[in-house]
Motif scaffolding. Structure first.
Motif, mmCIF file in Angstrom:
data_model
loop_
_atom_site.group_PDB
_atom_site.id
_atom_site.type_symbol
_atom_site.label_atom_id
_atom_site.label_comp_id
_atom_site.label_asym_id
_atom_site.label_seq_id
_atom_site.Cartn_x
_atom_site.Cartn_y
_atom_site.Cartn_z
ATOM 1 N N ARG A 77 0.840 -1.199 0.000
ATOM 2 C CA ARG A 77 0.000 0.000 0.000
ATOM 3 C C ARG A 77 0.877 1.252 0.000
ATOM 4 N N ASP A 78 1.027 1.856 -1.163
ATOM 5 C CA ASP A 78 1.895 3.029 -1.301
ATOM 6 C C ASP A 78 1.408 4.208 -0.467
ATOM 7 N N GLU A 79 0.088 4.446 -0.484
ATOM 8 C CA GLU A 79 -0.458 5.594 0.231
ATOM 9 C C GLU A 79 -0.349 5.406 1.748
ATOM 10 N N PHE A 80 -0.515 4.179 2.214
ATOM 11 C CA PHE A 80 -0.355 3.904 3.648
ATOM 12 C C PHE A 80 1.081 4.193 4.071
ATOM 13 N N LEU A 81 2.039 3.754 3.268
ATOM 14 C CA LEU A 81 3.450 3.999 3.579
ATOM 15 C C LEU A 81 3.766 5.485 3.525
ATOM 16 N N ARG A 82 3.138 6.203 2.580
ATOM 17 C CA ARG A 82 3.343 7.661 2.500
ATOM 18 C C ARG A 82 2.777 8.352 3.740
ATOM 19 N N LEU A 83 1.627 7.870 4.214
ATOM 20 C CA LEU A 83 1.021 8.413 5.423
ATOM 21 C C LEU A 83 1.966 8.272 6.611
ATOM 22 N N MET A 84 2.532 7.079 6.783
ATOM 23 C CA MET A 84 3.449 6.848 7.904
ATOM 24 C C MET A 84 4.687 7.741 7.790
ATOM 25 N N LYS A 85 5.138 7.925 6.568
ATOM 26 C CA LYS A 85 6.322 8.757 6.346
ATOM 27 C C LYS A 85 6.037 10.228 6.687
ATOM 28 N N ASP A 86 4.859 10.711 6.295
ATOM 29 C CA ASP A 86 4.477 12.091 6.600
ATOM 30 C C ASP A 86 4.267 12.300 8.092
ATOM 31 N N CYS A 87 3.760 11.267 8.773
ATOM 32 C CA CYS A 87 3.590 11.356 10.222
ATOM 33 C C CYS A 87 4.951 11.458 10.909
ATOM 34 N N GLU A 88 5.920 10.675 10.451
ATOM 35 C CA GLU A 88 7.264 10.739 11.007
ATOM 36 C C GLU A 88 7.900 12.103 10.772
ATOM 37 N N ALA A 89 7.534 12.734 9.658
ATOM 38 C CA ALA A 89 8.073 14.058 9.328
ATOM 39 C C ALA A 89 7.290 15.181 10.011
ATOM 40 N N LYS A 90 6.344 14.829 10.916
ATOM 41 C CA LYS A 90 5.561 15.799 11.684
ATOM 42 C C LYS A 90 4.693 16.694 10.811
ATOM 43 N N ARG A 91 4.110 16.098 9.745
ATOM 44 C CA ARG A 91 3.217 16.882 8.896
ATOM 45 C C ARG A 91 1.751 16.610 9.221
ATOM 46 N N VAL A 92 1.514 15.687 10.143
ATOM 47 C CA VAL A 92 0.147 15.291 10.500
ATOM 48 C C VAL A 92 0.035 15.204 12.016
ATOM 49 N N ASP A 93 -1.115 15.653 12.573
ATOM 50 C CA ASP A 93 -1.359 15.555 14.013
ATOM 51 C C ASP A 93 -2.394 14.492 14.358
ATOM 52 N N ARG A 94 -3.308 14.205 13.434
ATOM 53 C CA ARG A 94 -4.351 13.216 13.698
ATOM 54 C C ARG A 94 -4.758 12.542 12.391
ATOM 55 N N VAL A 95 -5.081 11.254 12.517
ATOM 56 C CA VAL A 95 -5.520 10.468 11.358
ATOM 57 C C VAL A 95 -6.923 9.938 11.634
ATOM 58 N N ILE A 96 -7.813 10.103 10.649
ATOM 59 C CA ILE A 96 -9.163 9.554 10.771
ATOM 60 C C ILE A 96 -9.318 8.457 9.723
ATOM 61 N N THR A 97 -9.927 7.347 10.127
ATOM 62 C CA THR A 97 -10.199 6.265 9.185
ATOM 63 C C THR A 97 -11.532 5.621 9.528
ATOM 64 N N LYS A 98 -12.121 4.941 8.561
ATOM 65 C CA LYS A 98 -13.471 4.408 8.737
ATOM 66 C C LYS A 98 -13.520 3.315 9.795
ATOM 67 N N SER A 99 -12.617 2.320 9.701
ATOM 68 C CA SER A 99 -12.647 1.206 10.638
ATOM 69 C C SER A 99 -11.304 0.506 10.654
ATOM 70 N N ILE A 100 -11.144 -0.418 11.594
ATOM 71 C CA ILE A 100 -9.896 -1.172 11.709
ATOM 72 C C ILE A 100 -9.667 -2.004 10.455
ATOM 73 N N SER A 101 -10.738 -2.590 9.921
ATOM 74 C CA SER A 101 -10.592 -3.444 8.736
ATOM 75 C C SER A 101 -10.183 -2.635 7.515
ATOM 76 N N ARG A 102 -10.561 -1.350 7.457
ATOM 77 C CA ARG A 102 -10.131 -0.481 6.353
ATOM 78 C C ARG A 102 -8.669 -0.070 6.530
ATOM 79 N N PHE A 103 -8.239 0.038 7.804
ATOM 80 C CA PHE A 103 -6.877 0.467 8.095
ATOM 81 C C PHE A 103 -5.887 -0.674 7.879
ATOM 82 N N ALA A 104 -6.250 -1.876 8.355
ATOM 83 C CA ALA A 104 -5.392 -3.055 8.180
ATOM 84 C C ALA A 104 -6.150 -4.304 8.576
#
Length: 532
Positions: A77-104
């Motif tokens: 999942r390219d976008e999931f990996l990009r999300l984690m990378k942006d979080c590490e770079a302090k570009r995000v404070d909170r993540v919203i997702t529909k459900s656990i099954s949608r997240f992983a």
């Protein structure tokens, strides 16, 4: 009696502090490319965009959306990996997702991601389960619910495999990907593709006449014979696969590979772990059984001859330069050659693989191995002599580099354009599914979008990679350590040191080499007579 006097606190004048807005993003995912899932995907993107922008305490930090990808493994999942990378770079404070099954749907990946973001102080909010990962009891609940999502994924996979296996048992299975030489008719039956069948028969005929797989592949490439998947050249392994496949005599062996029962699902070769299903005369043959048997006999004989020859060369990573020399003209790797083999004046050289196959395809000529070794010795001694004034300041400069506001602005623009194009693609899909858009027109318009999306994502990846200097700093320290350990300058070529220091060599011309070191540093050296 002790007298106690109460002294009331003085209320200090409080200044109103501006509370910074939370940078909130959303993560969406759908697991297939079906029209219903496409609609779900578009709906999720629109819903979260509106939800975040409607909250005055939040700043919209983007939508990260993986489309048509399974959630059982984060690596796909390219976008999931990009999300984690942006979080590490302090570009995000909170993540919203529909459900656990949608997240992983993999409990391990889910918990790892949650823990990583908790360490960064970033919360994930799962809407369906009403879980905020920064609360005390969130991990326990996530473990339970994440396991349920994982088991659901495993159950779905098992049901699909069961259905396929039942078709195997009855001989009804009709593979979607057919081998070269076959196609399907209007009813879905497997039939011979006569244009490709001519090439299959030729491959068998040439092999029976004494040619090897490599020679056959080279001749097909030189003659411009097209491959099934539009590859640039025929590979030796492709020819071998055609020569060993049971499908060309009209048989079919099913379940040659299988998928593991646990998450993450891994495709493996079936070496007896699972049942196989053999159907004889399932379709029309291209070659006779006698021809196939004779090919197998020749292969077995050649294999035995190779095993009997003790001095047979091992081609994989036998030499320090293997896979490390790249042609600066066509981009293919160089191959080692021996001239005047067995003679007193035997010479080893390295030449572009494409030039070897067809001289007019690439003009880059061969380079003597001694020249390559001499060039590295000169390069090493330069670095050894100038380690303190060059590499140590480089290491310090890398530590000072930080993510700049300019790159952040560029990435935001790229993200915005990627979101626009993604939505355009969804609109086109919806129009086609409703019959408002002709399929030919859809393919034409969507291909432009797909091409631009690929270019934009490549640009974004390059910018994101540019901001990560940890690997480069580590590699630079390794390089300094290697040079410091050696007391003297290098007099003769050292394979070990070369392998530790050099990632690849780009041959720019007959006299110019560019060494790419492990820390990304590029240094150019002249070879041959130019060295003097």
């Amino acid at each position: 009696m002790t007298k106690v006097t109460m002294i009331n606190p003085i209320n200090p004048k409080t200044e109103k502090k501006t509370i910074p807005k939370l940078r909130v993003c959303a993560y969406c995912r759908v697991s297939s490319d079906l029209d219903e899932q496409q609609k779900s995907f578009s709906t999720q993107v629109a819903y979260y965009t509106e939800l975040i922008e409607a909250n005055d305490a939040w700043t919209f930090a983007g939508i990260y959306a993986d489309e048509g990808i399974s959630g059982t493994s984060k690596d796909k999942r390219d976008e999931f990996l990009r999300l984690m990378k942006d979080c590490e770079a302090k570009r995000v404070d909170r993540v919203i997702t529909k459900s656990i099954s949608r997240f992983a749907r993999n409990t391990k990946d889910c918990i790892e991601a949650v823990r990583k973001l908790k360490e960064l102080g970033i919360a994930i909010y799962f809407e369906k389960e009403n879980i905020n990962t920064l609360t005390v009891d969130s991990e326990l609940v996530l473990t339970i619910l994440g396991s349920t999502a994982q088991e659901e994924s495993i159950s779905i996979s098992k049901n699909n495999r069961w259905a396929i296996q039942k078709k195997f048992e009855t001989g009804e299975w009709n593979p979607s990907c057919l081998p070269y030489g076959y196609t399907k008719d209007a009813t879905g039956e497997i039939i011979i593709d006569e244009a490709e069948a001519v090439i299959v028969r030729r491959i068998y005929r040439d092999y029976l006449n004494g040619k090897g797989s490599y020679i056959i592949a080279r001749e097909l490439t030189q003659e411009g014979v097209s491959t099934r998947r539009g590859a640039e050249a025929w590979g030796e392994n492709v020819v071998t696969e055609i020569l060993t496949s049971e499908k060309y005599v009209g048989d079919m062996l099913m379940q040659k590979t299988f998928t593991t029962d646990t998450v993450p699902f891994i495709r493996k070769k079936n070496k007896g772990q699972k049942q196989k299903y053999f159907i004889q005369d399932s379709h029309e043959p291209i070659i006779t059984r006698e021809e196939a048997q004779r090919v197998r006999e020749i292969m077995d004989q050649r294999r035995k001859e190779k095993e009997m020859v003790a001095h047979t060369e091992k081609y994989n990573n036998r030499y320090p330069f293997t896979s490390k020399i790249i042609c600066g003209e066509c981009g293919t790797t160089f191959k080692r050659q021996k001239l005047f083999k067995g003679m007193l004046y035997q010479t080893e050289q390295w030449c572009c693989s494409k030039h070897i196959r067809k001289r007019t395809a690439c003009s880059m000529t061969a380079i003597k191995e001694d020249y390559l070794k001499s060039a590295f010795i000169i390069l090493y001694n330069k670095l050894k002599s100038n380690c303190d004034p060059i590499l140590i300041p480089l290491s310090e400069d890398l530590k000072k580099l930080h993510y700049s506001q300019g790159y952040e602005s560029q990435i935001k623009k790229l993200n915005s354009r990627i979101s626009e194009l993604t939505e355009q693609s969804h609109v086109l899909s919806r129009l086609r599914s409703k019959g408002y858009l002709d399929s030919v027109l859809f393919i034409e318009q969507n291909s432009f979008i797909v091409k631009e999306l690929a270019e934009l994502k490549a640009q974004r990846s390059a910018l994101l990679d540019y901001t990560d200097f940890d690997e480069q700093i580590t590699r630079t320290h390794e390089l300094i350590t290697i040079l410091k350990k050696q007391e003297d300058l290098m007099e003769s070529f050292d394979e070990t040191i070369f392998s530790l220091m050099v990632e690849k060599i780009i041959v720019k011309s007959k006299v110019t080499l560019t060494f790419h070191l492990i820390n990304g540093l590029e240094l150019t050296e002249l070879i041959g007579e130019e060295m003097s």
